[in-house]
Design a protein around this motif. Sequence first.
Motif, PDB file in Angstrom:
ATOM      1  N   ALA A 212       0.849  -1.189   0.000  1.00  0.00           N
ATOM      2  CA  ALA A 212       0.000   0.000   0.000  1.00  0.00           C
ATOM      3  C   ALA A 212       0.890   1.247   0.000  1.00  0.00           C
ATOM      4  N   VAL A 213       1.446   1.544  -1.147  1.00  0.00           N
ATOM      5  CA  VAL A 213       2.409   2.630  -1.277  1.00  0.00           C
ATOM      6  C   VAL A 213       1.685   3.938  -1.579  1.00  0.00           C
ATOM      7  N   ASP A 214       2.157   5.040  -0.987  1.00  0.00           N
ATOM      8  CA  ASP A 214       1.666   6.374  -1.316  1.00  0.00           C
ATOM      9  C   ASP A 214       2.318   6.766  -2.638  1.00  0.00           C
ATOM     10  N   LEU A 215       1.604   6.618  -3.739  1.00  0.00           N
ATOM     11  CA  LEU A 215       2.189   6.832  -5.058  1.00  0.00           C
ATOM     12  C   LEU A 215       2.581   8.287  -5.295  1.00  0.00           C
ATOM     13  N   PRO A 275       5.331  -8.555  -9.477  1.00  0.00           N
ATOM     14  CA  PRO A 275       4.804  -7.214  -9.736  1.00  0.00           C
ATOM     15  C   PRO A 275       3.283  -7.157  -9.656  1.00  0.00           C
ATOM     16  N   GLU A 276       2.790  -6.063  -9.121  1.00  0.00           N
ATOM     17  CA  GLU A 276       1.353  -5.831  -9.037  1.00  0.00           C
ATOM     18  C   GLU A 276       1.039  -4.442  -9.574  1.00  0.00           C
ATOM     19  N   PRO A 277       0.184  -4.334 -10.588  1.00  0.00           N
ATOM     20  CA  PRO A 277      -0.196  -3.010 -11.107  1.00  0.00           C
ATOM     21  C   PRO A 277      -0.921  -2.198 -10.038  1.00  0.00           C
ATOM     22  N   THR A 278      -0.654  -0.903 -10.006  1.00  0.00           N
ATOM     23  CA  THR A 278      -1.310  -0.019  -9.042  1.00  0.00           C
ATOM     24  C   THR A 278      -2.587   0.593  -9.608  1.00  0.00           C
ATOM     25  N   GLY A 279      -2.798   0.432 -10.921  1.00  0.00           N
ATOM     26  CA  GLY A 279      -3.949   1.047 -11.555  1.00  0.00           C
ATOM     27  C   GLY A 279      -3.721   2.491 -11.937  1.00  0.00           C
ATOM     28  N   ARG A 280      -2.480   2.948 -11.790  1.00  0.00           N
ATOM     29  CA  ARG A 280      -2.170   4.340 -12.105  1.00  0.00           C
ATOM     30  C   ARG A 280      -1.085   4.393 -13.166  1.00  0.00           C
ATOM     31  N   SER A 281      -1.187   5.350 -14.068  1.00  0.00           N
ATOM     32  CA  SER A 281      -0.207   5.521 -15.138  1.00  0.00           C
ATOM     33  C   SER A 281       0.272   6.967 -15.188  1.00  0.00           C
TER      34      SER A 281
END
Length: 418
Positions: A212-215, A275-281
């Motif tokens: 749960a990273v603060d992107l 690897p797990e996608p964060t859903g953000r690009s």
Amino acid sequence: LVGRLGHLDDANFVRRHVISPSMSPYTAVVDVPAPLERTFAVFTNATRFSQWQALAVWAFEQSGPLDQPGSSVRIDHGPGMKRTMTILDADPPHRLRYRQQGMGFDDINDVRFETNADGTRVTASTELRVAGGPVGRLLERLGRRSSRGEYQAELDRFSSVVARPTILPPADGSLVTLDSGGGIRVGKILGFDPDDEIVHLAILPGTDRRRAVDLDAALDRQTFLRDPLSFRPLDVKMSGLTAKLVPGSPHLRLDGGVGVPHVAMTVDAYSDALPEPTGRSVEVWAEERSELASWKAAEGPVLGRAADVEITPLLTIRADSADQDYAAAKMLRADRSGVHLCIYADRWVVPPDHIDPWALAFGTTETLASGILALGHIPLSHKAYARMQPKFDRLAMLGSRELEGYQEWREAQGGYFA
């Protein structure tokens, strides 16, 4: 048995004690649901040893492909625990015979690979020799049952690694979280080459404890290497060793958490990081795409193909005699006596905001004749290095070809420019 003898300093211990053979060999068999060539390739890929070998943190100093006799690699099992694997004989992809020395052991291993209905049958046997004379033999006998069990368990884990599903990267610009074995990293996908199965990504600065990273914080995080001479890989916490296996990809901790603008890695090495996608690009910048093209033209190194690919500082230095003559240099090695640099031929009045390590030019006869210092390897004393006023610019990959000049210098026991 590793737990009983592995804490001993292997070099001093072996010098003082007799290496004694075990009473009987260890043997293990496993059926791998994968083709023969694939199974052999994974077994001889030192960068994946930490995925299945007990307490293996990472591999380093690989001298050549591990399917060729004479090649060797060092394996780190934690503080004070290292061993060397040397290939004695090989018949790819059917047979591998190798010797392992260190941590109180000296053993000969023979591994055979045969096609069967499930894919590949792997049969491994070892002639184990332990240090310590009668005491060492007694400890080996007492731990023989558990050691044989771990020997089989290690081969079972190897089968699981070979059969592990390949994880393909999401679209360019996607942010993913990656397990480095020393913490969670955030990566930005820069590109994917499906033909060569190579993933290109930027490793953002910093490490986190959880997925749960603060992107926003990860993207804004600014960091720099205060002293290139103190550059070290991220340490793996000893608590992580209690489970015998260090999860994640060791390649993602080679930067010490500083961050790397671009790394190229095999899709297997990428998959090992879970690897797990964060859903953000985010946007892939033009300079990032340009660097990928430069890397391809230069046939740059790939993390995960061999354990001789590293991450190292790229510096700007004051070069030659001009007051405002800046050059780029890649740090090859640093030791107590001095610093080893590769100095490129490019020159600037003011260093550019972005330096592409794969677009830098090497020196020629003409550049040397004109007084421009450009060398693939130059050994400098610490004082000579300091006079160049080095400034850290970024981190970049370093391949074995770039170390050829340094290796020749080391074999010749060369000196340093003062």
